[in-house]
Design an enzyme around this catalytic site. Structure first.
Site, PDB file in Angstrom:
ATOM      1  N   ASN A   7       2.105   5.373  -0.635  1.00  0.00           N
ATOM      2  CA  ASN A   7       1.953   6.321  -1.748  1.00  0.00           C
ATOM      3  C   ASN A   7       1.333   7.596  -1.156  1.00  0.00           C
ATOM      4  O   ASN A   7       0.135   7.651  -0.897  1.00  0.00           O
ATOM      5  CB  ASN A   7       1.035   5.696  -2.805  1.00  0.00           C
ATOM      6  N   ARG A  90       6.269   5.075  -3.244  1.00  0.00           N
ATOM      7  CA  ARG A  90       6.057   5.490  -4.627  1.00  0.00           C
ATOM      8  C   ARG A  90       6.460   6.957  -4.750  1.00  0.00           C
ATOM      9  O   ARG A  90       5.928   7.820  -4.054  1.00  0.00           O
ATOM     10  CB  ARG A  90       4.592   5.347  -5.008  1.00  0.00           C
ATOM     11  N   HIS A 179       4.528   7.224 -15.013  1.00  0.00           N
ATOM     12  CA  HIS A 179       3.837   5.920 -15.020  1.00  0.00           C
ATOM     13  C   HIS A 179       4.807   4.761 -15.281  1.00  0.00           C
ATOM     14  O   HIS A 179       4.389   3.677 -15.679  1.00  0.00           O
ATOM     15  CB  HIS A 179       2.771   5.842 -16.145  1.00  0.00           C
ATOM     16  N   ARG A 240      -6.515  16.799 -18.506  1.00  0.00           N
ATOM     17  CA  ARG A 240      -5.295  17.402 -19.070  1.00  0.00           C
ATOM     18  C   ARG A 240      -5.348  17.421 -20.590  1.00  0.00           C
ATOM     19  O   ARG A 240      -5.829  16.458 -21.198  1.00  0.00           O
ATOM     20  CB  ARG A 240      -4.065  16.596 -18.633  1.00  0.00           C
ATOM     21  N   GLU A 385       1.121  -1.420  -9.664  1.00  0.00           N
ATOM     22  CA  GLU A 385       2.322  -0.655  -9.319  1.00  0.00           C
ATOM     23  C   GLU A 385       2.800  -0.989  -7.912  1.00  0.00           C
ATOM     24  O   GLU A 385       3.999  -1.049  -7.649  1.00  0.00           O
ATOM     25  CB  GLU A 385       2.027   0.841  -9.434  1.00  0.00           C
TER      26      GLU A 385
END
Ligand code: AMP
Length: 400
Positions: A7, A90, A179, A240, A385
């Site tokens: 990743n 990823r 996601h 955010r 993940e």
């Protein structure tokens, strides 16, 4: 077979080495400050972590160091690099074309390069990570697993913005969702926990962490998700804003004399829990401040809970029902208080959580927290993940 999961971020590169015969992670770690100075943390189960400052000029240096450590006589777990059967990457954005995990050949890489414009933050480092692995392990298959591909089943009505249609045609402005690998893992694990067929269930997954999204999965197909063109849409997050009236953007640009980059920074890095509370982007610190009577900290959490309820409610309406509600990621997995607030007064929709089960579920544990007799089963499931990436990679290379 051993699968290396990579990743790559702009200045970091995380890795996990899976033994697919046992499903166990045999080594993992993180290279940090790539292009700045460089450091690595390398871990093996049951052993002391190895930490070192090492100059890492670029992602090639980082991968070279990872491979060196994995085969190191003392710190390693492999006799030779050739034991790595494949590398799974990823990749946040697969655009419209990469609709499932795939071998990263020249054509796939060229496509990833062509969509960097709509993925400027995560695209370039992911590509650097892939190219570095291709250079250092030229004979090892490289597989891309895309956060967006789980949403290839979302219908047009949910992904086309009500803007002039030419914006979609010319600039590919649409909702993509993110996601997806986490939502895919958690929803599948939820079906298993419920003892029901995946294709037979209406599931909502709340991935609530520093970045947050909610996804509706109807009979095995993702039908809606809260993130959109970028991971900015939807819920308020650590820093955010999530969804706001779009007209706020030109208004504050004029009022505050901000450039496009500055307003993007404000929405991405100075909003959400941090922006409202003025305390922190970290939910734990916001909760501590709330407990001490900080009104803005309490408001920031109220807003998060309010948006979560709204989105869950709208997805139940979209699917005409719900069988399973899941919580995952940093806040979803660990914060019983937020789970309790979100599920409070939802009995009309069939959601009811048992307080003792909710609070009693140890941090990071998997389990059911529904009250007896609740129509909807509510689960907490730690996301994984990396495992999903390793599994997809294994399936692709053993099939081909
Ligand atoms: P993630 O992005 O999934 O790593 O999640 C980060 C968020 O999870 C931060 O807001 C943390 O405050 C929150 N978090 C992590 N651990 C805990 C915990 N034990 N209790 C409450 N919140 C937590």
């Amino acid at each position: 077979m051993k699968i290396l999961v990579v990743n790559a971020g702009s200045s970091s590169l995380k890795y996990q080495l899976f033994d697919m015969d046992t499903g166990v992670v045999i080594a993992k770690g993180n290279c940090e400050k790539i292009g700045i100075d460089g450091s690595i943390t390398h871990k093996r189960p049951g052993k002391e972590p190895y930490k070192a400052d090492v100059a890492l000029n670029n992602h090639d240096d980082a991968i070279a160091l990872v491979l060196k450590l994995l085969t190191d006589p003392e710190l390693g777990v492999l006799a030779d690099i050739s034991e790595i059967g494949a590398v799974g990457h990823r990749v946040a954005h697969g655009g419209e074309r990469l609709r499932g995990s795939t071998l990263l050949d020249d054509a796939a890489l060229a496509y990833l390069n062509s969509i960097v414009e709509i993925n400027p933050l995560h695209g370039p480092p992911a590509i650097k990570g892939i190219e570095a692995c291709r250079r250092k392990m030229p004979s090892v298959p490289q597989v891309g697993v895309f956060d967006t591909s789980f949403y290839s089943t979302v219908p047009e009505k949910a992904y086309i913005y009500p803007l002039p249609y030419e914006l979609y045609e010319q600039y590919k402005i649409r909702r993509y969702g993110f996601h997806g690998t986490s939502h895919r893992y958690v929803s599948a694990a939820a079906a298993e926990l419920a003892g029901r067929a995946y294709d037979d269930l209406k599931i909502i997954v709340c991935h609530i962490g520093n970045g947050s999204s909610i996804t509706a999965i109807d009979h095995g197909r993702a039908v809606d998700t809260s993130m959109g063109f970028t991971p900015q849409e939807g819920l308020p997050m650590g820093t955010r804003s999530g969804t706001i009236d779009p007209t706020v953007v030109p208004y504050i640009m004029k009022k505050m004399n901000l450039t496009a980059d500055e307003v993007e920074d404000l929405l991405n890095r100075k909003s959400g829990l941090l922006g409202v509370s003025g305390v922190s982007s970290d939910c734990r610190f916001v909760m501590e401040a709330e407990a001490k009577g900080d009104k803005r900290a309490a408001l920031a959490l109220d807003i998060l809970v309010h948006y979560m309820k709204k989105i869950i409610g709208s997805y139940i309406a979209e699917m005409n029902g719900l069988d399973v509600l899941c919580f995952t990621a940093g806040i979803g997995e660990n914060d019983a208080d937020i789970r309790a607030r979100v599920t409070k007064d939802m009995d009309y929709l069939g959601i009811a959580v048992d307080a003792a089960r909710n609070e009693g579920l140890g941090r990071g544990n998997k389990g059911e927290i529904s009250a007896d007799g609740a129509r909807v089963r509510t689960f907490v499931i730690p996301t994984d993940e990396e495992f999903m990436i390793a599994k997809d990679t294994y399936e692709i290379v053993t099939k081909s």
